[in-house]
Each structure stands twice: as C-alpha cells, then as structure tokens.
Design a protein around this motif. Structure first.
Motif, PDB file in Angstrom:
ATOM      1  N   ARG A   1      -3.879  -8.192  -8.330  1.00 52.95           N
ATOM      2  CA  ARG A   1      -5.148  -8.924  -8.361  1.00 52.95           C
ATOM      3  C   ARG A   1      -5.782  -8.976  -6.974  1.00 52.95           C
ATOM      4  O   ARG A   1      -7.006  -8.813  -6.822  1.00 52.95           O
ATOM      5  N   TRP A   2      -4.957  -9.174  -5.944  1.00 50.78           N
ATOM      6  CA  TRP A   2      -5.466  -9.272  -4.574  1.00 50.78           C
ATOM      7  C   TRP A   2      -6.006  -7.931  -4.096  1.00 50.78           C
ATOM      8  O   TRP A   2      -7.103  -7.857  -3.545  1.00 50.78           O
ATOM      9  N   LEU A   3      -5.244  -6.842  -4.304  1.00 45.72           N
ATOM     10  CA  LEU A   3      -5.714  -5.532  -3.858  1.00 45.72           C
ATOM     11  C   LEU A   3      -6.964  -5.099  -4.614  1.00 45.72           C
ATOM     12  O   LEU A   3      -7.857  -4.474  -4.044  1.00 45.72           O
ATOM     13  N   TRP A   4      -7.036  -5.422  -5.885  1.00 45.58           N
ATOM     14  CA  TRP A   4      -8.229  -5.046  -6.662  1.00 45.58           C
ATOM     15  C   TRP A   4      -9.461  -5.723  -6.075  1.00 45.58           C
ATOM     16  O   TRP A   4     -10.523  -5.099  -5.946  1.00 45.58           O
ATOM     17  N   SER A   5      -9.315  -6.983  -5.699  1.00 49.48           N
ATOM     18  CA  SER A   5     -10.470  -7.689  -5.139  1.00 49.48           C
ATOM     19  C   SER A   5     -10.898  -7.081  -3.792  1.00 49.48           C
ATOM     20  O   SER A   5     -12.084  -7.057  -3.464  1.00 49.48           O
ATOM     21  N   ARG A   6      -9.962  -6.579  -3.027  1.00 47.75           N
ATOM     22  CA  ARG A   6     -10.292  -5.989  -1.731  1.00 47.75           C
ATOM     23  C   ARG A   6     -10.766  -4.541  -1.874  1.00 47.75           C
ATOM     24  O   ARG A   6     -11.279  -3.968  -0.908  1.00 47.75           O
ATOM     25  N   ALA A   7     -10.575  -3.953  -3.033  1.00 47.73           N
ATOM     26  CA  ALA A   7     -11.003  -2.569  -3.240  1.00 47.73           C
ATOM     27  C   ALA A   7     -12.459  -2.465  -3.661  1.00 47.73           C
ATOM     28  O   ALA A   7     -13.026  -1.373  -3.652  1.00 47.73           O
ATOM     29  N   ARG A   8     -13.115  -3.564  -3.998  1.00 49.61           N
ATOM     30  CA  ARG A   8     -14.461  -3.510  -4.555  1.00 49.61           C
ATOM     31  C   ARG A   8     -15.564  -3.188  -3.553  1.00 49.61           C
ATOM     32  O   ARG A   8     -16.457  -2.398  -3.873  1.00 49.61           O
ATOM     33  N   PRO A   9     -15.574  -3.773  -2.326  1.00 43.92           N
ATOM     34  CA  PRO A   9     -16.722  -3.485  -1.437  1.00 43.92           C
ATOM     35  C   PRO A   9     -16.862  -1.992  -1.181  1.00 43.92           C
ATOM     36  O   PRO A   9     -15.881  -1.292  -0.915  1.00 43.92           O
ATOM     37  N   ALA A  10     -18.103  -1.514  -1.211  1.00 44.90           N
ATOM     38  CA  ALA A  10     -18.345  -0.080  -1.038  1.00 44.90           C
ATOM     39  C   ALA A  10     -18.603   0.299   0.407  1.00 44.90           C
ATOM     40  O   ALA A  10     -18.483   1.461   0.769  1.00 44.90           O
ATOM     41  N   GLU A  11     -18.948  -0.702   1.274  1.00 39.98           N
ATOM     42  CA  GLU A  11     -19.294  -0.353   2.651  1.00 39.98           C
ATOM     43  C   GLU A  11     -18.033   0.061   3.412  1.00 39.98           C
ATOM     44  O   GLU A  11     -16.911  -0.228   3.021  1.00 39.98           O
ATOM     45  N   VAL A  12     -18.257   0.713   4.551  1.00 41.59           N
ATOM     46  CA  VAL A  12     -17.149   1.256   5.343  1.00 41.59           C
ATOM     47  C   VAL A  12     -16.157   0.174   5.773  1.00 41.59           C
ATOM     48  O   VAL A  12     -14.946   0.362   5.626  1.00 41.59           O
ATOM     49  N   PRO A  13     -16.588  -0.966   6.322  1.00 39.47           N
ATOM     50  CA  PRO A  13     -15.601  -1.991   6.694  1.00 39.47           C
ATOM     51  C   PRO A  13     -14.749  -2.442   5.511  1.00 39.47           C
ATOM     52  O   PRO A  13     -13.556  -2.711   5.662  1.00 39.47           O
ATOM     53  N   GLY A  14     -15.354  -2.518   4.329  1.00 42.88           N
ATOM     54  CA  GLY A  14     -14.599  -2.911   3.139  1.00 42.88           C
ATOM     55  C   GLY A  14     -13.536  -1.898   2.783  1.00 42.88           C
ATOM     56  O   GLY A  14     -12.405  -2.244   2.422  1.00 42.88           O
ATOM     57  N   ARG A  15     -13.902  -0.602   2.906  1.00 50.74           N
ATOM     58  CA  ARG A  15     -12.908   0.438   2.614  1.00 50.74           C
ATOM     59  C   ARG A  15     -11.742   0.354   3.593  1.00 50.74           C
ATOM     60  O   ARG A  15     -10.590   0.511   3.225  1.00 50.74           O
ATOM     61  N   ARG A  16     -12.080   0.118   4.849  1.00 50.47           N
ATOM     62  CA  ARG A  16     -11.016   0.029   5.853  1.00 50.47           C
ATOM     63  C   ARG A  16     -10.107  -1.165   5.585  1.00 50.47           C
ATOM     64  O   ARG A  16      -8.880  -1.065   5.719  1.00 50.47           O
ATOM     65  N   ARG A  17     -10.706  -2.292   5.230  1.00 52.89           N
ATOM     66  CA  ARG A  17      -9.880  -3.471   4.936  1.00 52.89           C
ATOM     67  C   ARG A  17      -8.942  -3.198   3.778  1.00 52.89           C
ATOM     68  O   ARG A  17      -7.770  -3.595   3.802  1.00 52.89           O
ATOM     69  N   PHE A  18      -9.438  -2.514   2.782  1.00 59.27           N
ATOM     70  CA  PHE A  18      -8.591  -2.201   1.623  1.00 59.27           C
ATOM     71  C   PHE A  18      -7.432  -1.289   2.022  1.00 59.27           C
ATOM     72  O   PHE A  18      -6.271  -1.529   1.650  1.00 59.27           O
ATOM     73  N   LEU A  19      -7.745  -0.231   2.776  1.00 58.66           N
ATOM     74  CA  LEU A  19      -6.697   0.715   3.159  1.00 58.66           C
ATOM     75  C   LEU A  19      -5.647   0.050   4.044  1.00 58.66           C
ATOM     76  O   LEU A  19      -4.445   0.300   3.898  1.00 58.66           O
ATOM     77  N   VAL A  20      -6.102  -0.811   4.960  1.00 64.05           N
ATOM     78  CA  VAL A  20      -5.151  -1.532   5.804  1.00 64.05           C
ATOM     79  C   VAL A  20      -4.281  -2.450   4.944  1.00 64.05           C
ATOM     80  O   VAL A  20      -3.055  -2.528   5.111  1.00 64.05           O
ATOM     81  N   SER A  21      -4.895  -3.161   4.009  1.00 65.26           N
ATOM     82  CA  SER A  21      -4.144  -4.070   3.138  1.00 65.26           C
ATOM     83  C   SER A  21      -3.120  -3.319   2.302  1.00 65.26           C
ATOM     84  O   SER A  21      -1.948  -3.724   2.202  1.00 65.26           O
ATOM     85  N   ALA A  22      -3.563  -2.204   1.696  1.00 68.08           N
ATOM     86  CA  ALA A  22      -2.652  -1.416   0.875  1.00 68.08           C
ATOM     87  C   ALA A  22      -1.511  -0.858   1.721  1.00 68.08           C
ATOM     88  O   ALA A  22      -0.341  -0.844   1.291  1.00 68.08           O
ATOM     89  N   GLY A  23      -1.834  -0.413   2.952  1.00 62.25           N
ATOM     90  CA  GLY A  23      -0.800   0.118   3.836  1.00 62.25           C
ATOM     91  C   GLY A  23       0.228  -0.929   4.223  1.00 62.25           C
ATOM     92  O   GLY A  23       1.427  -0.661   4.270  1.00 62.25           O
ATOM     93  N   LEU A  24      -0.261  -2.144   4.520  1.00 60.76           N
ATOM     94  CA  LEU A  24       0.664  -3.214   4.889  1.00 60.76           C
ATOM     95  C   LEU A  24       1.570  -3.592   3.730  1.00 60.76           C
ATOM     96  O   LEU A  24       2.778  -3.816   3.911  1.00 60.76           O
ATOM     97  N   VAL A  25       1.012  -3.665   2.527  1.00 60.81           N
ATOM     98  CA  VAL A  25       1.837  -3.999   1.357  1.00 60.81           C
ATOM     99  C   VAL A  25       2.862  -2.897   1.096  1.00 60.81           C
ATOM    100  O   VAL A  25       4.042  -3.163   0.803  1.00 60.81           O
ATOM    101  N   ALA A  26       2.442  -1.639   1.220  1.00 60.67           N
ATOM    102  CA  ALA A  26       3.372  -0.523   1.005  1.00 60.67           C
ATOM    103  C   ALA A  26       4.499  -0.552   2.032  1.00 60.67           C
ATOM    104  O   ALA A  26       5.674  -0.333   1.697  1.00 60.67           O
TER     105      ALA A  26
END
Length: 519
Positions: free
Chosen positions: A153-178
C-alpha cells in the motif's frame, strides 16, 4: 497582451498515458512487497522457530501434497537438489504473483492488497498445519501478512506521482525496502543456524565396545566401475522431506520411548554414550529407487542395540509397530518383529564411518534397521519412539498409499558399461552391484543381447546386511549390445524380470545397459 486562463480539467489525447501507476513502477510495487514479506517472516522465524518460516512451511506443505509421480520424477531428475529446485520454483511463482498483483493495481491498490493478504493467509495456514507448531509459530506468518499488505500500500502510493522527483522518491523507497528485505532474509538464515551443532558434534567421541570387522580385501570391484564398498559420508544418498536440516545439539537432545511398554524411558545423549556401543556394517536402500537406481549406500554405523533398548522398556503383547518421529514432525512405522528378530542388528545409531552422524544424515541420532526400505526403518533426527499397532497409527508414507511393511527386494544393477558408452570390441568387463539386505546375495547372472544367462564372479561377502559387487568378462563382436543382470538371494529368491514402479513397496525388474563395442 492578456493571457486568458482556462478553467476545468486538462483533456488528454488518445495516445496519452492512462491515469494511475505506470507499468514499470507497478511491477516494482508488486515485486518488492513480496520479497519484504517473505524476508521478514523468515527473520521472525529465525528468532522464534525456524520451522515456522512461512516460505519453508509452504514448501513443506507442497512436498506433502505433491503426487507420487511428480515426487519420483523430482528425485530421479534432481537427486538431493530436488529441494533447491522446489524452493527456486516457489520463488519464481511468488515473483510472478507479485508482478501480476502490481499490474492489476495500476488504477488502484485493491487487487495488490488482496493478493498480499491471500499470500499471507496461505503462509499462516501452512504453518498451522505443520506437525510441529507452538504458540509462537503464528508470529512469522502474521508478520509476513502485515508487512506484505502495508509495504504494498505504501509503495503504491509513492508510485503515483508522474513528475521526476516523484519517480526518484519511488525508486529510492523501493530500493531501500529491497535492501532491507535482503538484510532481513540473511539475518533470518543466520538466526536459524545460530545453534552451533558442529561444535556439539566435535565434542563427541564414539568408542564402540564391539567394532565392526575390517572390510576384507576384494569386497568391491571399484577399479572396474562399481562403487567403493563403504560409501563416504558426503556421498551417502539422501532422500527425505526436510527442506531445512534440523539443528539439534547433542546436549539438548532427548528421546522418549513410550506407548505399549512396561516402563517409559526418557534418554539423553549422555545416557546412550554410557551404554555399550556397537558398530555394524549396513547397507541402506531407498524405496524411491527405480530399477538400477543409485539410492543405496553402505556405512559402518555406531550406536546402541535397538532390541536391547526395547527389551529394557518392556514391549507389551500386541505391540506390532514402532512409530518414530523426527524433530521436524516426520513419522515412520517399523515392524516390531523385524527389530526384535534374532540377529536383526537394528540400531539407534549415533555415528557412521568413524564420526558422529553428519547433520544431513540424522545427527544427533537416527534409526537403522537392516532389510527394510528407509521409509519404514531409517528415521533421521529421531526424538520420539512409541510402541503401538499398525491399526492404531498410520505414519507419513502409509497415509500416502505406500506399504506399511516394506522388506527390501532383491535387486542388482549394471554399473559398467555405462549407458551408450563406446568400448573396444573383444574382451569387455561388465561390473555392478547387487543387494538383498539381511538375507544376502547368493549369485548374480548376466546375459548379453537376450542370450543365455552366465554366472558372474562375486566380490568377497562382508555380511548378509550389505550389498555385494559382481564382475564378468565378455567376448563381444563389434556393434550395439545390451547387457542385463539378475540376482538371487540366499533364501533362493531370484530377482523378477516383471517391471513394477516403486509405489507401493519397491520397484522390480531387470536392469540393463545399452552400449557399443567398436571394432
């Protein structure tokens, strides 16, 4: 010039991206929570009970529910690696489910949450249905369930923004969880192995009062293609249902002997060491062997006489089955009359080939009863022995359609020539192995291309509880040839040529090899 402001929603063209999470991010949003759920469940299991890891519990349940033909295929195709193949296959399936969950959740998190919850509940059900569970066993699968749902649920919410900073936040979050999942999984594995069993093994010295006789010269034809008479411990066959090898220190081990006995016994490892230890040379055979199979091995086993142990407990009339249980809950049923027969050589074994039992072979203690297939005679990681009846209790394999009494059938195989081997025409040596444990091999016969049976030369016999090697010299012209063998035991039973599968009580048939003699 004034700029006119337009109110209302911006309309997208036909080729624009649909609202929701992009495909690449949705895949990551599905994969990473699965890894996090599995890893944290494994970590908590390492703290409370390694057998309660939901990943391993699901794997063990899969083993229990797998049809016989599939199990037989896995054993034939992968040998001792069958469990690694199963775990790898499970990882692939979980990854695929994570991808599907992510793709189905591009417009909303609902499908992914449902998939994560269902996987968590399956893990919980698998743990609860294992034969050995405690109150703490529910913690690992419950942790997996909660982590899977929350992280998705948390990663899905961070995956929604389309702008570049949003994409970066998602990738960082996914990387940290992995990365956290990797650390948690490794930590769970380390915790599961924190019991220093090898140190416990190193402190043990086994001194049999009655050592086995030396293996005589000429007991094998290893130079001509047969196995060595004694099987080195690392090469001893292993067929069992344990996805993870139980780790029990000798200092913590206990064996309870109970049921239809005059007096219940609870024995420690030190209790056994104070008893007279004997050493016996014994061949064990797995019922999973196809004709010509390799699941037969021989070792010098050291242990306590099992008949003497049962006589001390006092076997009550009517008790015809010794039901034994492994520390991971696996059960086995052995005929009491086979154990108590004069000269049975049945052991509560503590060591093999000059050392304490290796972990994979059953440390601290296992059952060894010559003459019976392993699934009714060779419980590893033994912790419980109950005198009961065949009508009162069905052990693991009996509940799955295998025979309750399973004497090893007389069998022989061709070890040389190998299948489709090319050899010089003329003098060809064929060699192989035969067994009829607890009865002994009397003769082996060989024929080529369906011709007359010829008697082979037998290696020196060690005892009736072990295999026996054979060899024969053949004069062959150039061309393709088929060599077959059959054995006869000391009771006069000749190996039948009728083919039968291992289920329910062992395979039958003559083994053959096709090879080419070149002129």
């Amino acid at each position: 010039m004034a700029v006119r402001r337009l109110n209302g929603p911006i309309r997208r063209g036909r080729g624009s991206e649909p609202p929701g999470v992009k495909a690449t991010r949705s895949v990551l949003a599905g994969l990473v929570p699965v890894a996090a759920a599995v890893a944290t469940g494994h970590l908590v299991a390492g703290l409370v009970d390694p057998q309660a890891s939901p990943f391993l519990a699901v794997g063990n349940t899969a083993i229990d529910l797998t049809p016989h033909p599939v199990k037989d295929f896995a054993i034939r195709a992968f040998g001792e690696n069958d469990k690694l193949v199963l775990l790898g296959g499970m990882a692939v399936v979980l990854a695929a489910l994570g991808v599907v969950a992510g793709l189905l959740s591009r417009r909303g998190p609902g499908p992914g949450v449902v998939v994560a919850a269902v996987l968590g509940l399956l893990g919980l059900a698998a743990v609860l249905t294992r034969p050995v569970t405690t109150g703490w066993s529910v913690l690992p699968p419950l942790t997996s369930l909660v982590v899977g749902v929350v992280v998705f649920r948390w990663l899905w919410s961070r995956a929604r923004p389309a702008e570049v900073p949003g994409r970066r936040r998602f990738l960082v979050s996914a990387g940290l969880v992995a990365a956290g999942a990797a650390v948690a999984g490794a930590g769970g594995q380390l915790l599961a192995g924190r019991v220093d069993v090898e140190a416990s093994r190193r402190r043990i010295t086994l001194r049999p009062r009655d050592p086995a006789p030396e293996i005589p010269f000429g007991a094998d034809f290893a130079r001509e293609g047969t196995p060595s008479f004694l099987t080195p411990n690392p090469e001893f066959y292993r067929v069992d249902t344990a996805l993870s090898v139980p780790r029990v220190r000798a200092e913590d081990w206990r064996l309870r002997v109970h049921g239809l006995v005059d007096r219940e016994l609870v024995l420690t490892y030190d209790d056994l060491l104070r008893r007279p230890l004997v050493e016996k040379t014994i061949t064990l055979v797995c019922v999973s062997n196809e004709v010509g199979g390799r699941y037969a091995s021989t070792a010098n086993f050291v242990g306590v006489s099992l008949p003497e142990l049962l006589r001390e407990a006092g076997v009550r009339p009517g008790a015809d089955q010794l039901a034994t249980r492994s520390t991971d809950g696996w059960t086995c049923g052995t005929p009491v009359d086979a154990i108590m027969a004069p000269g049975s050589n049945a052991l509560l074994a503590l060591g093999m080939n000059g050392e304490p039992l290796p972990l994979e072979r059953g440390f601290p203690a296992r059952l060894v009863v010559p003459g019976l297939y392993g699934y009714v005679s060779a419980t590893k990681w033994l912790v419980d022995a109950e005198l009961t009846t065949f009508t009162a209790f069905d052990p693991y394999w009996a509940r799955r359609g295998w025979a309750k009494r399973a004497p090893v059938k007389v069998m022989s195989r061709v070890d040389r020539p190998r299948s489709f081997e090319r050899l010089p025409a003329g003098r060809v040596v064929a060699a192989g192995t035969a067994w009829a444990p607890h009865t002994g091999i009397d003769r082996v016969e060989v024929r080529v291309d369906g011709g007359p049976w010829q008697r082979a030369t037998l290696a020196t016999q060690v005892n009736a509880d072990t295999w026996r090697m054979w060899r024969i010299e053949l004069d062959l012209p150039p061309g393709s040839h088929t060599v077959e063998c059959r054995a006869t035991d000391r009771a006069g039973t000749t190996q039948t040529g009728d083919r039968a599968a291992p289920v329910p009580d062992g395979a039958t048939g003559w083994h053959s090899m096709v090879f080419t003699a070149e002129g």
